[in-house]
Design a protein around this motif. Structure first.
Motif, PDB file in Angstrom:
ATOM      1  N   SER A  59       0.835  -1.211   0.000  1.00 23.84           N
ATOM      2  CA  SER A  59       0.000   0.000   0.000  1.00 23.84           C
ATOM      3  C   SER A  59       0.866   1.255   0.000  1.00 23.84           C
ATOM      4  N   THR A 102      -4.770   1.700   2.867  1.00 25.84           N
ATOM      5  CA  THR A 102      -4.699   0.393   3.530  1.00 25.84           C
ATOM      6  C   THR A 102      -5.809  -0.504   3.024  1.00 25.84           C
ATOM      7  N   THR A 107      -4.441  -2.315   9.444  1.00 26.96           N
ATOM      8  CA  THR A 107      -3.003  -2.332   9.734  1.00 26.96           C
ATOM      9  C   THR A 107      -2.698  -1.388  10.888  1.00 26.96           C
ATOM     10  N   GLU A 254       8.935 -11.606  -1.235  1.00 27.77           N
ATOM     11  CA  GLU A 254       8.028 -12.185  -0.238  1.00 27.77           C
ATOM     12  C   GLU A 254       7.515 -13.566  -0.629  1.00 27.77           C
TER      13      GLU A 254
HETATM   14  O1  M6R Z   1      -3.912  -3.908   4.608  1.00 29.59           O
HETATM   15  P1  M6R Z   1      -2.808  -2.971   4.247  1.00 29.59           P
HETATM   16  O2  M6R Z   1      -2.891  -2.476   2.856  1.00 29.59           O
HETATM   17  O3  M6R Z   1      -2.692  -1.819   5.228  1.00 29.59           O
HETATM   18  O4  M6R Z   1      -1.486  -3.819   4.412  1.00 29.59           O
HETATM   19  C1  M6R Z   1      -0.220  -3.221   4.405  1.00 29.59           C
HETATM   20  C2  M6R Z   1       0.863  -4.247   4.156  1.00 29.59           C
HETATM   21  O5  M6R Z   1       0.994  -5.129   5.248  1.00 29.59           O
HETATM   22  C3  M6R Z   1       0.589  -5.051   2.880  1.00 29.59           C
HETATM   23  O6  M6R Z   1       0.426  -4.208   1.784  1.00 29.59           O
HETATM   24  C4  M6R Z   1       1.720  -6.037   2.581  1.00 29.59           C
HETATM   25  O7  M6R Z   1       2.911  -5.361   2.327  1.00 29.59           O
HETATM   26  C5  M6R Z   1       1.311  -6.889   1.376  1.00 29.59           C
HETATM   27  N1  M6R Z   1       0.385  -7.919   1.769  1.00 29.59           N
HETATM   28  C6  M6R Z   1       2.501  -7.490   0.699  1.00 29.59           C
HETATM   29  O8  M6R Z   1       2.112  -8.174  -0.454  1.00 29.59           O
END
Ligand code: M6R
Length: 372
Positions: A59, A102, A107, A254
């Motif tokens: 994000s 997000t 998060t 990842e």
């Molecule tokens: O739910 P969010 O968009 O806030 O999550 C933020 C990160 O934890 C998330 O984008 C993470 O980096 C991805 N799942 C990676 O692929």
């Protein structure tokens, strides 16, 4: 369920023609370019003179994409990691819009930044996929990306929808604040391959079908196979290609557990070039702005023997130095990064699949990170 797909991630990558269409549906007028959001009343942004985007992970890369779109529209903008916001928050006032990006809306780091912003004079906006989420509830305003459920831990379709929504938000804020700002720098306008609103928005109309074509014709699987035994994987790009490179590297590391890094193309020679060898493919993203310079950076890597994987349209000059080609259609530079991202998602997916990784649930990671 996953249906015919081996993994949710592939299913979700493949759903992007639909999720992208949903993100934009009813939200822009392809004739005038005007953007409207059903959840945000007209005039909400008319006093905004600065945008601060806060987010984590994928994000955050979408936020960086949005930051560039905002600046190119002449709006002062900065994207910050939400987990750094509390350490050194930038000055905000009643003319600042703080945007929490997000997908889950849960998060912890992002919610914390949103809470801090909410305690200031700033207006807050959540860009999220989940209607009843904490971020949607806590922010002054909310924009839903409408990507549908995303099960794979690796974010894919939510990234493209966030990037598109933030591109549209830039347009909306620019329209609402027109007249209160000085026009964007000439250089920014001149560098775009085709920057007219009409072109950009007609390309947005075509984006779902362009993504569908790309999914059918991608050579990502054979490229993943060709470079599967290499040592490390670098991703470089400039302008909007830079957050795309960062996201390409995050996705790759990842789910493959291989070493991958994203760099601003121009930074390569300031240090990272020391890592470049014939065993480090350099995936180079060309988004149609300042491609000639990015090509020089790819040549710097090619001179050290690194295989170059060019993400670019057919007929692009980069193909003279490239060893492999991930084709993207020749569209407005604002949107080409989204198409490039889809290719990089496929590249990571196929590389991880060849390595038989736990693609939907990579080790040590969770879909929603609710601890700080
Ligand atoms: O739910 P969010 O968009 O806030 O999550 C933020 C990160 O934890 C998330 O984008 C993470 O980096 C991805 N799942 C990676 O692929």
């Amino acid at each position: 369920g996953k249906g015919e797909f081996d993994h949710y991630m592939l299913k979700e990558i493949t759903e992007q023609p639909t999720s992208i269409a949903q993100a934009t549906e009813g939200r822009y007028d392809s004739r005038t370019g005007a953007v409207s959001f059903e959840t945000v009343p007209d005039g909400t942004f008319s006093d905004v003179d600065r945008v601060v985007l806060v987010a984590c992970g994928t994000s955050y890369h979408a936020a960086r994409y949005g930051e560039i779109s905002l600046r190119r529209a002449g709006i002062d903008a900065v994207a910050l990691l939400a987990n750094e916001y509390g350490v050194a928050a930038p000055p905000v006032d009643e003319r600042t819009l703080v945007v929490a990006v997000t997908q889950s809306g849960e998060t912890a780091d992002t919610l914390d930044a949103l809470r801090r912003a909410g305690e200031s004079d700033a207006t807050t906006l959540a860009v999220t996929n989940v209607i009843g989420s904490s971020a949607a509830r806590d922010a002054d305003h909310r924009l839903f990306i409408r990507a549908g459920p995303e099960i794979g831990v690796a974010a894919t379709k939510t990234f493209s929808s966030q990037a598109i929504l933030l591109t549209m938000l830039a347009r909306r804020i620019a329209d609402e604040t027109a007249g209160t700002r000085s026009p964007p720098a000439k250089a920014d306008v001149a560098e775009a391959r085709s920057s007219s609103v009409a072109d950009r928005w007609s390309d947005l109309d075509r984006l779902p079908s362009l993504v569908a074509d790309l999914l059918e014709t991608s050579s990502a699987e054979s490229i993943a196979r060709r470079y599967r035994d290499d040592r490390a994987y670098f991703f470089i790009g400039r302008g909007l290609g830079y957050p795309v490179a960062l996201e390409g590297a995050l996705k790759f590391k990842e789910i493959t557990y291989e070493h991958a890094e994203g760099f601003a193309a121009g930074e390569l020679k300031h240090g990272p070039l020391a890592l470049v060898t014939p065993e480090t493919p350099v995936v180079t993203v060309f988004t149609g702005t300042e491609d000639a310079q990015t090509l020089k950076n790819a040549e710097e890597a090619a001179t050290r023997g690194a295989p170059i994987v060019a993400v670019c349209p057919d007929g692009h000059p980069a193909l003279d130095v490239a060893d492999a080609h991930l084709r993207i259609p020749d569209v407005d530079p604002t949107l080409s990064g989204i198409l490039a991202t889809v290719q990089l998602q496929l590249l990571s997916y196929h590389a991880a699949s060849l390595l038989e990784r736990a693609i939907d649930k990579p080790r040590n990671l969770a879909k929603s990170v609710t601890v700080e």
